[in-house]
Design an enzyme around this catalytic site. Structure first.
Site, PDB file in Angstrom:
ATOM      1  CG  ASP A   4      -1.914   1.033   1.391  1.00  0.00           C
ATOM      2  OD1 ASP A   4      -2.431   1.236   2.482  1.00  0.00           O
ATOM      3  OD2 ASP A   4      -1.862   2.124   0.590  1.00  0.00           O
ATOM      4  CB  ILE A   5       1.539   3.992  -2.545  1.00  0.00           C
ATOM      5  CG1 ILE A   5       2.943   4.832  -2.844  1.00  0.00           C
ATOM      6  CG2 ILE A   5       0.093   4.667  -2.595  1.00  0.00           C
ATOM      7  CD1 ILE A   5       2.954   5.035  -4.156  1.00  0.00           C
ATOM      8  CG  ASN A  18     -10.078  12.247 -11.051  1.00  0.00           C
ATOM      9  OD1 ASN A  18     -10.215  13.551 -11.099  1.00  0.00           O
ATOM     10  ND2 ASN A  18     -10.481  11.619 -10.137  1.00  0.00           N
ATOM     11  N   GLY A  26      -9.336   3.578  -6.392  1.00  0.00           N
ATOM     12  CA  GLY A  26      -8.317   3.108  -6.502  1.00  0.00           C
ATOM     13  C   GLY A  26      -7.278   3.949  -5.602  1.00  0.00           C
ATOM     14  CG  ASP A  28      -7.469  10.029  -6.665  1.00  0.00           C
ATOM     15  OD1 ASP A  28      -8.170  10.495  -7.361  1.00  0.00           O
ATOM     16  OD2 ASP A  28      -6.857  10.555  -5.869  1.00  0.00           O
ATOM     17  CB  SER A 111      -2.504   4.570 -16.808  1.00  0.00           C
ATOM     18  OG  SER A 111      -2.569   6.016 -16.761  1.00  0.00           O
ATOM     19  N   GLY A 113      -4.757   0.718 -13.568  1.00  0.00           N
ATOM     20  CA  GLY A 113      -6.073   0.038 -12.743  1.00  0.00           C
ATOM     21  C   GLY A 113      -7.249   0.487 -13.693  1.00  0.00           C
TER      22      GLY A 113
HETATM   23  N1  APR Z   1      -1.234   1.270  -3.006  1.00  0.00           N
HETATM   24  C1  APR Z   1      -0.416   1.027  -4.231  1.00  0.00           C
HETATM   25  N2  APR Z   1      -1.263   0.909  -5.266  1.00  0.00           N
HETATM   26  C2  APR Z   1      -2.429   0.678  -5.354  1.00  0.00           C
HETATM   27  C3  APR Z   1      -3.344   1.002  -4.221  1.00  0.00           C
HETATM   28  C4  APR Z   1      -2.425   1.416  -3.128  1.00  0.00           C
HETATM   29  N3  APR Z   1      -3.176   1.591  -1.820  1.00  0.00           N
HETATM   30  N4  APR Z   1      -4.475   1.011  -4.676  1.00  0.00           N
HETATM   31  C5  APR Z   1      -4.589   0.542  -5.969  1.00  0.00           C
HETATM   32  N5  APR Z   1      -3.422   0.387  -6.423  1.00  0.00           N
HETATM   33  C6  APR Z   1      -2.817   0.189  -7.800  1.00  0.00           C
HETATM   34  C7  APR Z   1      -3.842  -0.741  -8.555  1.00  0.00           C
HETATM   35  O1  APR Z   1      -3.882  -2.157  -8.188  1.00  0.00           O
HETATM   36  C8  APR Z   1      -3.178  -0.256 -10.008  1.00  0.00           C
HETATM   37  O2  APR Z   1      -2.276  -1.198 -10.533  1.00  0.00           O
HETATM   38  O3  APR Z   1      -2.562   1.388  -8.481  1.00  0.00           O
HETATM   39  C9  APR Z   1      -2.521   1.171  -9.788  1.00  0.00           C
HETATM   40  C10 APR Z   1      -3.417   2.114 -10.529  1.00  0.00           C
HETATM   41  O4  APR Z   1      -4.861   1.925 -10.531  1.00  0.00           O
HETATM   42  P1  APR Z   1      -5.897   3.023 -10.320  1.00  0.00           P
HETATM   43  O5  APR Z   1      -5.594   3.463  -8.851  1.00  0.00           O
HETATM   44  O6  APR Z   1      -7.235   2.263 -10.867  1.00  0.00           O
HETATM   45  O7  APR Z   1      -5.499   4.494 -11.179  1.00  0.00           O
HETATM   46  P2  APR Z   1      -5.471   4.538 -12.787  1.00  0.00           P
HETATM   47  O8  APR Z   1      -5.707   3.099 -13.551  1.00  0.00           O
HETATM   48  O9  APR Z   1      -4.262   5.406 -13.036  1.00  0.00           O
HETATM   49  O10 APR Z   1      -6.885   5.286 -13.008  1.00  0.00           O
HETATM   50  C11 APR Z   1      -7.257   6.558 -12.467  1.00  0.00           C
HETATM   51  O11 APR Z   1      -8.929   5.823 -10.970  1.00  0.00           O
HETATM   52  O12 APR Z   1      -8.932   5.855  -8.644  1.00  0.00           O
HETATM   53  C12 APR Z   1      -9.371   6.793  -9.743  1.00  0.00           C
HETATM   54  O13 APR Z   1      -9.469   8.937  -9.530  1.00  0.00           O
HETATM   55  C13 APR Z   1      -8.783   7.886 -10.261  1.00  0.00           C
HETATM   56  O14 APR Z   1     -10.146   8.386 -12.011  1.00  0.00           O
HETATM   57  C14 APR Z   1      -8.849   8.334 -11.486  1.00  0.00           C
HETATM   58  C15 APR Z   1      -8.483   6.804 -12.131  1.00  0.00           C
END
Ligand code: APR
Length: 169
Positions: A4-5, A18, A26, A28, A111, A113
């Site tokens: 978890d980052i 976003n 996710g 964010d 990007s 997820g």
């Molecule tokens: N720590 C580290 N990595 C994480 C965590 C966490 N707590 N939660 C999710 N991830 C990973 C996901 O598994 C994925 O591999 O972060 C990566 C990016 O996924 P997303 O969070 O879905 O981000 P993204 O694909 O860039 O989409 C961005 O999603 O959350 C919304 O507001 C955000 O609209 C924007 C979109």
């Protein structure tokens, strides 16, 4: 470092945001939850962010002093400059971290997820762009990649071993 980052002990962590910068799901959502409501208040004053660019905020309740919010491209098949935009996310985030004078930064898989960017290609972009940008940094000394699950961890490890410049810790 799989996990978890929001728990990363680096000076800065990168958020996959976003363009509104007003939170989401996710990573964010996790970062906003961990940083607390002051983060959203602060972001309201930033007037959003363009894809490929980034804006930094304090870390508030996080261990990290800074959060660098970057907006990754939504995957639309690969013919709408998605790769170039993802390169810009990493270039601009590293440049901003160096400007802030931080020594260490943690990246999620931007990007990969909800935005559905192909994971292997995104990881190769992340590593090759960071290797290139890192050379021009004055202050940045440590890059941490934080895959959230086993699948992404495998992809990072395979990609890192193909990048001679990296020696995985
Ligand atoms: N720590 C580290 N990595 C994480 C965590 C966490 N707590 N939660 C999710 N991830 C990973 C996901 O598994 C994925 O591999 O972060 C990566 C990016 O996924 P997303 O969070 O879905 O981000 P993204 O694909 O860039 O989409 C961005 O999603 O959350 C919304 O507001 C955000 O609209 C924007 C979109």
């Amino acid at each position: 470092m799989k996990g978890d980052i929001t728990r990363a002990d680096t000076d800065a962590i990168v958020n996959a945001a976003n363009s509104s910068l007003l939170g989401g799901g996710g990573v964010d959502g996790a970062i906003h939850r961990a940083a607390g409501p002051e983060l959203l208040e602060y972001c309201r004053g930033l007037n959003g962010c363009e894809t490929g660019h980034c804006k930094s905020t304090p870390g508030f309740k996080l261990l990290a002093k800074h959060i660098i919010h970057t907006v990754g491209p939504i995957w639309k098949g690969g013919n709408e400059k998605e790769a170039e935009l993802l390169v810009s996310c990493y270039e601009n985030s590293i440049r901003e971290a160096d400007r802030l004078g931080v020594e260490s930064i943690a990246f999620p898989a931007v990007s990969c997820g909800i935005y559905k960017f192909p994971k292997v290609q995104a990881t190769e972009i992340a590593l090759s762009t960071c290797v290139k940008s890192f050379q021009f940094c004055e202050n940045l000394r440590r890059l941490v990649f934080v895959p959230f699950d086993e699948e992404m961890l495998e992809i990072y490890l395979n990609s890192i071993s193909a990048q001679p410049a990296f020696t995985p810790e």
